[in-house]
Structure formats: structure tokens, C-alpha cells
Design an enzyme around this catalytic site. Structure first.
Site: not given
Ligand code: ZN
Length: 169
Positions: A48, A53, A90-91, A132-133, A136
């Protein structure tokens, strides 16, 4: 399509902690953003990605779960049910994981790449990734949701291989 640089917490860019604004209209520019985000997510081997991000403060998310790709503008939660607790990363926060309790099942709605309202219904990993997204988009990182005492540093290789850890969101 293009792979975009992923904003990391270590970049101290406010975009990760700012509430993103709604997309006024799903036009070619938004479709290009969605496609670039999908390519970026694939490149990062992620499940995702949210527009903040990649440095864009707009309410757009992409997901890839069970070989299904979702591209959503202005996503909103319609319904949630149950709970699940598991490790998450998380990326934008590479090298860290923590245990987060999320809802087990979700139904979300949003606009697809054609501007048409669609619903995404899922449980487990898909439900966790959607939550999670959506966080963000509200400027919330998983690190502020981890269960007390569970945030820990991991080697990147371990992070990728550790079973049950969803780190790529
Ligand atoms: Zn994340």
C-alpha cells in the site's frame, strides 16, 4: 509511469504529518499520480502507498493485496468490525516495526480512476493496509498507534522476511 521517491520520516518533511486535501476531480493528472504510485509501490515491494508518502498532500491511496490492485481517491471508511493485533511497519519508517491493533474487517468507499464511486471490502491484511493508508491521509503514522513497548528496530532483511510483519505500507 514513473517511480517516485518515497518521503521518509528522517526527511522531516511536514507532508507526512499534514492532513491531505480531497481530490476535487479525478482527471488525467490524478490518474497519472495513481499510476506512478502503483509503480512506486511495486518497486518498493509494498502492499500500500498513500500520496503523502510521495510528497503529494492529496487524498489518494493505492493498495496491492492478493494480486488485486486498488486505486482510490477520497477514500472513506464506511464500516468496520472486529479487531486484529499484529506487527506493522511503513515504507516511510524503514527499519522499524511495532504491534498495532486494527479493525479486522473494513468496508471503504472512494472514487476509482474513472471518478466512479466504488467500495473496497476486506479483512486481515487488506483491512490493515486500508486503515494504515487512511491514517497517512490524516497525517498519522503507525508509530503513534503502536501498542506500548512493542516498537522495535529490525534489520531491513529481517523486516522483509519476518513472517506476519506487514512492513510495506
Ligand atoms: Zn505507511
Amino acid at each position: 509511469m514513473a517511480v517516485l521517491p518515497i518521503v521518509l520520516v528522517s526527511d522531516h518533511n511536514d507532508v507526512l504529518t499534514t492532513k491531505a486535501i480531497r481530490v476535487p476531480r479525478v482527471d488525467d493528472e490524478i490518474r497519472r499520480l495513481m499510476d506512478d504510485m502503483v509503480e512506486t509501490m511495486f518497486e518498493a515491494n509494498g502492499v500500500g502507498l498513500a500520496a503523502p508518502q510521495v510528497g503529494v498532500s492529496l487524498r489518494v491511496i493505492v493498495l496491492r493485496v492478493d494480486n488485486q490492485i486498488y486505486q482510490l481517491a477520497n477514500p472513506e471508511m464506511v464500516r468496520t468490525d472486529g479487531d486484529q493485533t499484529g506487527f506493522e511497519g511503513c515504507l516511510s519508517v524503514p527499519g522499524w516495526v511495532g504491534e498495532v491493533t486494527r479493525r479486522m474487517r473494513v468496508v471503504a468507499k472512494g472514487l476509482n480512476r474513472h471518478g466512479k464511486e466504488v467500495r473496497v471490502k476486506g479483512d486481515g491484511l487488506l483491512a490493515r493496509a486500508v486503515q494504515h493508508e487512511l491514517d497517512h491521509l490524516d497525517g498519522i503514522l503507525f508509530t503513534s498507534r503502536v501498542n506500548e513497548g512493542t516498537l522495535r528496530e529490525v534489520e531491513p532483511a529481517e523486516e522483509a522476511e519476518e513472517p506476519g510483519v506487514v512492513s510495506a505500507v
